[in-house]
Design an enzyme around this catalytic site. Sequence first.
Site, PDB file in Angstrom:
ATOM      1  N   HIS A  26       0.627  -1.292   0.254  1.00  0.00           N
ATOM      2  CA  HIS A  26      -0.086   0.057  -0.111  1.00  0.00           C
ATOM      3  C   HIS A  26       1.244   1.309   0.138  1.00  0.00           C
ATOM      4  O   HIS A  26       0.571   2.213  -0.499  1.00  0.00           O
ATOM      5  CB  HIS A  26      -0.979  -0.045   1.330  1.00  0.00           C
ATOM      6  N   HIS A  59      -9.501  -1.458  -4.760  1.00  0.00           N
ATOM      7  CA  HIS A  59      -8.150  -2.369  -4.169  1.00  0.00           C
ATOM      8  C   HIS A  59      -7.559  -3.371  -4.066  1.00  0.00           C
ATOM      9  O   HIS A  59      -5.823  -3.186  -4.295  1.00  0.00           O
ATOM     10  CB  HIS A  59      -8.527  -3.077  -2.332  1.00  0.00           C
ATOM     11  N   ASP A  84      -3.354  -2.632  -4.758  1.00  0.00           N
ATOM     12  CA  ASP A  84      -2.468  -3.732  -4.502  1.00  0.00           C
ATOM     13  C   ASP A  84      -1.402  -4.198  -6.210  1.00  0.00           C
ATOM     14  O   ASP A  84      -0.047  -4.205  -5.691  1.00  0.00           O
ATOM     15  CB  ASP A  84      -3.047  -4.994  -4.420  1.00  0.00           C
ATOM     16  N   HIS A 126      -0.694 -10.916  -4.943  1.00  0.00           N
ATOM     17  CA  HIS A 126       0.236 -10.796  -4.534  1.00  0.00           C
ATOM     18  C   HIS A 126       0.875 -11.504  -5.328  1.00  0.00           C
ATOM     19  O   HIS A 126       2.878 -11.210  -5.696  1.00  0.00           O
ATOM     20  CB  HIS A 126       0.529 -10.115  -3.503  1.00  0.00           C
TER      21      HIS A 126
END
Length: 306
Positions: free
Chosen positions: A79, A239, A243, A266
């Site tokens: 973030h 979001h 990321d 991720h």
Amino acid sequence: MIKQRTLKQATTVTGIGLHSGQKVKLTLRPAPANTGIIYARTDLTPAVYFTADANLVGDTTLCTCMINDDGVRISTVEHLNAAVSALGLDNLIIEVNAPEVPIMDGSSSPFIYLLLDAGIEEQESPKKFIRIKQTVRIEDGDKWAELKPYNNGLKLDFTIEFNHPMISKDVRHFNMELSAKNFIHNISRARTFTFMKDVEYLQSMGLALGGSLDNAIVLDEYRILNEEGLRYKDELVKHKMLDSIGDLFMCGYNILGEFTAYKSGHGLNNKLLRAVLANKNAWEFVTFDDTQQAPQGYQIGEQVFI
């Protein structure tokens, strides 16, 4: 010339670590031209330093975590990375006195305002970009992510897929060109999200001890548990895009290319970045002596961030 950027002065904030639940002090310091993005664990003696490097990402469970050869970790960098990337910063020392960056409110917004409050200044060296020259795609079952050539900045397109009544088809997709203005106004406030059943399991395992409704969107089987609801109707996919911006910045440079992803996270983002960097024909460093030839998001007008 498009120049490198750093902070005008150091700035410090204290927040809660997502995994430990303990207070974490974060300090952001200016750095000379050509330093790059450096992370430091100042709670260790001597302090341990990491350079932004896709190959140092050793754990992508719940967050992006760098691990060095001695097993020293810095978690939850994505973030903050996204905010640094969106503001076009090139040189920065990021210090934490714990194994993780504080989660703040679960978005990039607190980091944006921390960085802007410190002030951003240009340095007398050309800014280096990574320009994508060939399409690279990574797949994992039905999930996939790719980077392909696009010279006018970083174009992003993300789709999520969840079987949940609050995640309807009209809020599963978002696309955007990355600029400071677009990031701040469109996705910076998008918070991380999770499901109640996962929170209970993780906390029973001693993980996510700092997680709460103050720093995450939490869903049960039918609804969103946060009393204030969502900040954007499509906050969840935004979001995930946030990321991705942070994960792609693990190379330490702003990327010029087009990123498209379906159900990526991720781990897949990092695999894609590693695959790109490992293929020397897929990318090149570029600078811009002529400001007018640079991507619009990095031209002088973008100094007005908000």
